[in-house]
Motif scaffolding. Structure first.
Motif, PDB file in Angstrom:
ATOM      1  N   MET A   1      -2.684 -59.397 -10.038  1.00 15.47           N
ATOM      2  CA  MET A   1      -2.055 -60.556  -9.490  1.00 15.47           C
ATOM      3  C   MET A   1      -2.305 -61.781 -10.356  1.00 15.47           C
ATOM      4  O   MET A   1      -1.425 -62.613 -10.511  1.00 15.47           O
ATOM      5  CB  MET A   1      -2.590 -60.776  -8.080  1.00 15.47           C
ATOM      6  N   PHE A   2      -3.494 -61.890 -10.910  1.00 14.97           N
ATOM      7  CA  PHE A   2      -3.827 -63.016 -11.776  1.00 14.97           C
ATOM      8  C   PHE A   2      -2.929 -63.021 -12.999  1.00 14.97           C
ATOM      9  O   PHE A   2      -2.491 -64.076 -13.457  1.00 14.97           O
ATOM     10  CB  PHE A   2      -5.304 -62.944 -12.178  1.00 14.97           C
ATOM     11  N   SER A   3      -2.626 -61.865 -13.520  1.00 16.11           N
ATOM     12  CA  SER A   3      -1.768 -61.759 -14.694  1.00 16.11           C
ATOM     13  C   SER A   3      -0.363 -62.252 -14.392  1.00 16.11           C
ATOM     14  O   SER A   3       0.274 -62.903 -15.206  1.00 16.11           O
ATOM     15  CB  SER A   3      -1.728 -60.317 -15.177  1.00 16.11           C
ATOM     16  N   SER A   4       0.155 -61.944 -13.209  1.00 17.90           N
ATOM     17  CA  SER A   4       1.494 -62.371 -12.817  1.00 17.90           C
ATOM     18  C   SER A   4       1.556 -63.892 -12.668  1.00 17.90           C
ATOM     19  O   SER A   4       2.526 -64.521 -13.074  1.00 17.90           O
ATOM     20  CB  SER A   4       1.880 -61.687 -11.514  1.00 17.90           C
ATOM     21  N   ASP A   5       0.529 -64.496 -12.086  1.00 20.65           N
ATOM     22  CA  ASP A   5       0.484 -65.956 -11.942  1.00 20.65           C
ATOM     23  C   ASP A   5       0.424 -66.625 -13.308  1.00 20.65           C
ATOM     24  O   ASP A   5       1.028 -67.674 -13.506  1.00 20.65           O
ATOM     25  CB  ASP A   5      -0.727 -66.382 -11.100  1.00 20.65           C
ATOM     26  N   LYS A   7       1.660 -65.425 -16.106  1.00 23.31           N
ATOM     27  CA  LYS A   7       2.969 -65.305 -16.744  1.00 23.31           C
ATOM     28  C   LYS A   7       3.962 -66.312 -16.162  1.00 23.31           C
ATOM     29  O   LYS A   7       4.747 -66.912 -16.882  1.00 23.31           O
ATOM     30  CB  LYS A   7       3.517 -63.884 -16.587  1.00 23.31           C
ATOM     31  N   ILE A   8       3.901 -66.517 -14.858  1.00 19.91           N
ATOM     32  CA  ILE A   8       4.798 -67.490 -14.217  1.00 19.91           C
ATOM     33  C   ILE A   8       4.478 -68.898 -14.699  1.00 19.91           C
ATOM     34  O   ILE A   8       5.376 -69.690 -14.990  1.00 19.91           O
ATOM     35  CB  ILE A   8       4.711 -67.383 -12.678  1.00 19.91           C
ATOM     36  N   ALA A   9       3.199 -69.213 -14.812  1.00 21.80           N
ATOM     37  CA  ALA A   9       2.796 -70.541 -15.298  1.00 21.80           C
ATOM     38  C   ALA A   9       3.256 -70.745 -16.738  1.00 21.80           C
ATOM     39  O   ALA A   9       3.722 -71.831 -17.103  1.00 21.80           O
ATOM     40  CB  ALA A   9       1.285 -70.700 -15.194  1.00 21.80           C
ATOM     41  N   ASP A  10       3.142 -69.692 -17.564  1.00 21.83           N
ATOM     42  CA  ASP A  10       3.613 -69.790 -18.943  1.00 21.83           C
ATOM     43  C   ASP A  10       5.126 -69.984 -18.998  1.00 21.83           C
ATOM     44  O   ASP A  10       5.643 -70.759 -19.803  1.00 21.83           O
ATOM     45  CB  ASP A  10       3.236 -68.539 -19.739  1.00 21.83           C
TER      46      ASP A  10
END
Length: 126
Positions: A1-5, A7-10
């Motif tokens: 989940m941290f990885s998805s957040d 990527k969205i922030a990037d």
């Protein structure tokens, strides 16, 4: 989940940076267009002022030529006709040479003004 957040922030950061870049390019384009229009209008104003000055000089030179010719041909009317004929010949010459004298010169000026890149871009290429 941290990885998805992450990527969205990037992705959000990339969208904001892209929007800022496009806005900056548009602003640079507006400044460039403004500078080119100012150069075009200043050249036009200079041309009008020079035209008025040259017209006044031609008027006085024509009157002086009439006075000289009046002494030679002994007729003021004939002197005016000779000067008028000279102006007709000059107008005919301008008409015949209108493309190289007027059209090509203006096309080159406007083409270089609007189609050439920024001087800074040319320096960077060299």
């Amino acid at each position: 989940m941290f990885s998805s957040d992450h990527k969205i922030a990037d992705l959000v950061k990339l969208v904001h940076e892209t929007r800022d870049y496009v806005n900056q390019r548009l602003e640079v384009g507006r400044f460039d267009l403004t500078a080119k229009l100012i150069a075009l209008l200043s050249a036009l104003c200079l041309g009008v002022v020079l035209l008025i000055i040259v017209a006044a000089c031609l008027l006085f030179l024509s009157l002086s030529l009439v006075e000289v010719l009046d002494g030679v041909v002994r007729s003021r009317a004939a002197a005016y006709l000779i000067v008028g004929a000279l102006y007709l010949l000059l107008a005919l010459l301008c008409y015949v040479l209108r493309k190289p004298l007027i059209y090509d010169t203006m096309a080159n000026f406007i083409g270089h003004l609007f189609l050439d890149g920024h001087p800074k871009e040319k320096e960077e290429e060299a």
